[in-house]
Each structure stands twice: as structure tokens, then as C-alpha cells.
Scaffold this motif. Structure first.
Motif, PDB file in Angstrom:
ATOM      1  N   THR A 176      27.972  46.761  18.505  1.00 38.57           N
ATOM      2  CA  THR A 176      27.823  48.196  18.244  1.00 38.57           C
ATOM      3  C   THR A 176      28.439  49.006  19.368  1.00 38.57           C
ATOM      4  O   THR A 176      29.171  49.974  19.131  1.00 38.57           O
ATOM      5  N   VAL A 177      28.149  48.619  20.611  1.00 42.58           N
ATOM      6  CA  VAL A 177      28.716  49.300  21.776  1.00 42.58           C
ATOM      7  C   VAL A 177      30.240  49.262  21.712  1.00 42.58           C
ATOM      8  O   VAL A 177      30.917  50.277  21.907  1.00 42.58           O
ATOM      9  N   LYS A 234      21.025  57.760  17.274  1.00 42.43           N
ATOM     10  CA  LYS A 234      22.375  57.774  17.834  1.00 42.43           C
ATOM     11  C   LYS A 234      22.309  57.816  19.360  1.00 42.43           C
ATOM     12  O   LYS A 234      23.130  57.202  20.044  1.00 42.43           O
ATOM     13  N   ASP A 235      21.336  58.560  19.905  1.00 45.45           N
ATOM     14  CA  ASP A 235      21.190  58.604  21.366  1.00 45.45           C
ATOM     15  C   ASP A 235      20.884  57.218  21.930  1.00 45.45           C
ATOM     16  O   ASP A 235      21.335  56.878  23.026  1.00 45.45           O
ATOM     17  N   ALA A 236      20.126  56.423  21.205  1.00 46.78           N
ATOM     18  CA  ALA A 236      19.837  55.058  21.667  1.00 46.78           C
ATOM     19  C   ALA A 236      21.127  54.242  21.734  1.00 46.78           C
ATOM     20  O   ALA A 236      21.315  53.425  22.648  1.00 46.78           O
ATOM     21  N   ILE A 237      22.038  54.485  20.794  1.00 44.65           N
ATOM     22  CA  ILE A 237      23.343  53.810  20.840  1.00 44.65           C
ATOM     23  C   ILE A 237      24.113  54.269  22.065  1.00 44.65           C
ATOM     24  O   ILE A 237      24.690  53.456  22.797  1.00 44.65           O
ATOM     25  N   LEU A 238      24.110  55.579  22.328  1.00 41.48           N
ATOM     26  CA  LEU A 238      24.819  56.115  23.496  1.00 41.48           C
ATOM     27  C   LEU A 238      24.232  55.583  24.799  1.00 41.48           C
ATOM     28  O   LEU A 238      24.956  55.315  25.753  1.00 41.48           O
ATOM     29  N   GLU A 239      22.912  55.423  24.841  1.00 40.13           N
ATOM     30  CA  GLU A 239      22.273  54.839  26.029  1.00 40.13           C
ATOM     31  C   GLU A 239      22.771  53.410  26.245  1.00 40.13           C
ATOM     32  O   GLU A 239      23.041  53.000  27.377  1.00 40.13           O
ATOM     33  N   ALA A 240      22.906  52.651  25.171  1.00 41.38           N
ATOM     34  CA  ALA A 240      23.415  51.278  25.280  1.00 41.38           C
ATOM     35  C   ALA A 240      24.859  51.285  25.765  1.00 41.38           C
ATOM     36  O   ALA A 240      25.268  50.444  26.570  1.00 41.38           O
ATOM     37  N   VAL A 241      25.647  52.256  25.281  1.00 38.48           N
ATOM     38  CA  VAL A 241      27.036  52.382  25.732  1.00 38.48           C
ATOM     39  C   VAL A 241      27.075  52.679  27.230  1.00 38.48           C
ATOM     40  O   VAL A 241      27.840  52.059  27.980  1.00 38.48           O
ATOM     41  N   MET A 242      26.231  53.620  27.686  1.00 36.12           N
ATOM     42  CA  MET A 242      26.205  53.973  29.114  1.00 36.12           C
ATOM     43  C   MET A 242      25.798  52.773  29.979  1.00 36.12           C
ATOM     44  O   MET A 242      26.366  52.558  31.049  1.00 36.12           O
ATOM     45  N   VAL A 277      28.828  50.426  30.125  1.00 38.74           N
ATOM     46  CA  VAL A 277      29.871  50.950  31.021  1.00 38.74           C
ATOM     47  C   VAL A 277      29.461  50.797  32.474  1.00 38.74           C
ATOM     48  O   VAL A 277      30.243  50.322  33.304  1.00 38.74           O
ATOM     49  N   THR A 278      28.230  51.188  32.795  1.00 43.75           N
ATOM     50  CA  THR A 278      27.754  51.120  34.180  1.00 43.75           C
ATOM     51  C   THR A 278      27.818  49.700  34.706  1.00 43.75           C
ATOM     52  O   THR A 278      28.367  49.447  35.783  1.00 43.75           O
ATOM     53  N   GLU A 279      27.277  48.775  33.938  1.00 48.02           N
ATOM     54  CA  GLU A 279      27.257  47.373  34.375  1.00 48.02           C
ATOM     55  C   GLU A 279      28.661  46.822  34.544  1.00 48.02           C
ATOM     56  O   GLU A 279      29.011  46.254  35.580  1.00 48.02           O
ATOM     57  N   ARG A 280      29.510  47.008  33.538  1.00 48.96           N
ATOM     58  CA  ARG A 280      30.854  46.430  33.589  1.00 48.96           C
ATOM     59  C   ARG A 280      31.718  47.054  34.695  1.00 48.96           C
ATOM     60  O   ARG A 280      32.421  46.351  35.407  1.00 48.96           O
ATOM     61  N   LEU A 281      31.668  48.381  34.812  1.00 50.69           N
ATOM     62  CA  LEU A 281      32.514  49.049  35.803  1.00 50.69           C
ATOM     63  C   LEU A 281      32.081  48.695  37.226  1.00 50.69           C
ATOM     64  O   LEU A 281      32.920  48.366  38.070  1.00 50.69           O
ATOM     65  N   LEU A 282      30.778  48.747  37.499  1.00 47.20           N
ATOM     66  CA  LEU A 282      30.315  48.466  38.859  1.00 47.20           C
ATOM     67  C   LEU A 282      30.519  47.000  39.233  1.00 47.20           C
ATOM     68  O   LEU A 282      30.894  46.687  40.364  1.00 47.20           O
ATOM     69  N   LYS A 334      22.170  61.812  31.961  1.00 47.43           N
ATOM     70  CA  LYS A 334      21.589  61.399  33.248  1.00 47.43           C
ATOM     71  C   LYS A 334      22.148  60.044  33.678  1.00 47.43           C
ATOM     72  O   LYS A 334      22.359  59.797  34.864  1.00 47.43           O
ATOM     73  N   MET A 335      22.389  59.163  32.711  1.00 44.88           N
ATOM     74  CA  MET A 335      22.942  57.846  33.027  1.00 44.88           C
ATOM     75  C   MET A 335      24.363  57.966  33.578  1.00 44.88           C
ATOM     76  O   MET A 335      24.742  57.249  34.498  1.00 44.88           O
ATOM     77  N   VAL A 336      25.150  58.891  33.014  1.00 46.63           N
ATOM     78  CA  VAL A 336      26.504  59.126  33.526  1.00 46.63           C
ATOM     79  C   VAL A 336      26.419  59.647  34.961  1.00 46.63           C
ATOM     80  O   VAL A 336      27.154  59.197  35.846  1.00 46.63           O
ATOM     81  N   GLN A 337      25.514  60.593  35.195  1.00 44.81           N
ATOM     82  CA  GLN A 337      25.355  61.157  36.538  1.00 44.81           C
ATOM     83  C   GLN A 337      24.922  60.086  37.536  1.00 44.81           C
ATOM     84  O   GLN A 337      25.406  60.051  38.674  1.00 44.81           O
ATOM     85  N   THR A 338      24.049  59.193  37.109  1.00 42.52           N
ATOM     86  CA  THR A 338      23.603  58.097  37.983  1.00 42.52           C
ATOM     87  C   THR A 338      24.747  57.138  38.276  1.00 42.52           C
ATOM     88  O   THR A 338      24.915  56.681  39.415  1.00 42.52           O
ATOM     89  N   LEU A 339      25.561  56.835  37.266  1.00 36.78           N
ATOM     90  CA  LEU A 339      26.727  55.979  37.477  1.00 36.78           C
ATOM     91  C   LEU A 339      27.650  56.576  38.532  1.00 36.78           C
ATOM     92  O   LEU A 339      28.075  55.889  39.463  1.00 36.78           O
TER      93      LEU A 339
END
Length: 199
Positions: free
Chosen positions: A14-15, A53-61, A64-69, A121-126
Motif C-alpha cells: 500500500t505504501v 487515509k491518514d493512517a495510510i499517510l502515517e505508514a508512508v511517513m 520514508v523516515t526509516e528508509r531515508l535515515l 508532525k511526522m514530516v517535521q520530526t523527520l
């Protein structure tokens, strides 16, 4: 796509579907119907794994955070010096965006949303955690004499991230993700000229 994947694989798929769709259209226009269609599922099947849909976006964030970092940390750790680590992180970040052009469109989209949503908030934390990593490398560069002793590390960290964001924005405006890799080395070279220890 198989309709009988384990739950974790279905969430990961899904992500990936959302990131792929975001590379093709405005992320805010992506509907759960479009996501389900891309995956060859019904909306009902999709909602068995994500309630909103927000739960999907949270999974996407989270993805992204895990893979990028992880990718940028690995690039930094395999480098021989702080400046080499900065360049490796810069290029690893550019490679990540080149491989997943939907990601910055999602991130920029979330930051423009009104209110304090969890994905925002997840984007800001990333960005905060990413900035802390750059800050540390810059401090290490100063400590070992690679970088100018009077370097404003806060400003240099902002400029590092801003340089990547600028490259990404220009590639989005041009509609040409290949520009990222073409322009990145030259941009980092100019950045390095501005922060290195004077000869």
C-alpha cells in the motif's frame, strides 16, 4: 498483484502504491479508491489494513523516515572523514529521491496541510532528526580541522538541507527527476567551498 498477501506485505505494498501514485499526480488528489485500484483490490480490502487515509499517510511517513535515515546513516558511517560523510549523505539523499520521486511531493504536500495532523508532525520530526545528524557531522568537521573554525553550524545545517530541497523543487518544476543527479555534485561542491577551512 496477489490478493492473498500477509498483512505486513499488504501494508508495505500500500505504501509503495501511494508513493508511485504521488509521482504521477498531486498527492492530495490520491483517493483510497485510486490506491485500491492500483493494487488490484477493493476499497473494503484496503480498509481491512488501514482504517483511514491518514493512517495510510502515517505508514508512508514511517516508511520514508526509516528508509531515508537508514540509507543516509549507512552512507555517513562508510565515509573516511566528516566532509566525505556529508557528501555521501547528500548524494544518498539525492539517490533516494531519484528512486522515489513521489516522496518529496508527499512531504511538501503534508507540510502545506492546515492544522497539526499526525503525518505533518511526522514530516517535521523527520526533518528535525535529519538536521541533527547533519549538525553532528559539521561539528565533527570543525573539530578535526576540515571545516572553518568559525563556521555557523546551525546555518550550515539549514543550507545543507535547503540545497537538497532546492534541487528537488527544481526537478519537480522541470518535471525531470534526472536533473537531481546531474546537478547534485556541482551543488555540493559549491556548498563545500563555503564551509571548508580556509587554506
Amino acid at each position: 498483484m496477489s490478493k492473498h498477501l500477509p498483512a505486513d506485505e499488504r501494508r508495505a505494498a500500500t505504501v509503495e502504491a501511494v508513493i508511485d501514485l504521488a509521482a504521477e499526480q498531486n498527492p492530495s488528489d490520491i483517493t483510497t479508491t485510486a490506491i485500491a485500484r492500483r493494487m488490484g483490490l477493493t476499497q473494503g480490502a484496503l480498509f481491512r489494513h488501514f482504517l483511514t487515509k491518514d493512517a495510510i499517510l502515517e505508514a508512508v511517513m514511517s516508511w520514508v523516515t526509516e528508509r531515508l535515515l537508514v540509507r543516509t546513516d549507512k552512507a555517513a558511517q562508510s565515509s573516511a572523514s566528516p566532509v566525505a560523510a556529508l557528501e555521501a549523505v547528500f548524494m544518498a539523499h539525492i539517490d533516494f529521491v531519484s528512486e522515489h520521486p513521489g516522496v518529496p511531493r508527499i512531504l511538501f504536500g503534508e507540510l502545506q496541510r492546515a492544522g497539526d495532523t499526525l503525518p505533518k508532525k511526522m514530516v517535521q520530526t523527520l526533518i528535525k532528526h535529519y538536521g541533527e545528524r547533519i549538525h553532528r557531522l559539521l561539528e565533527m568537521g570543525k573539530a578535526c580541522g576540515e571545516l572553518d573554525a568559525g563556521l555557523d553550524v546551525d546555518a550550515a545545517s539549514v543550507l545543507f538541507i535547503g540545497s537538497i530541497q532546492g534541487l528537488v523543487m527544481q526537478s519537480l518544476i522541470a518535471g525531470d527527476v534526472t536533473r537531481l543527479r546531474q546537478d547534485a555534485a556541482g551543488v555540493f561542491c559549491i556548498y563545500h567551498q563555503g564551509i571548508k577551512r580556509a587554506a
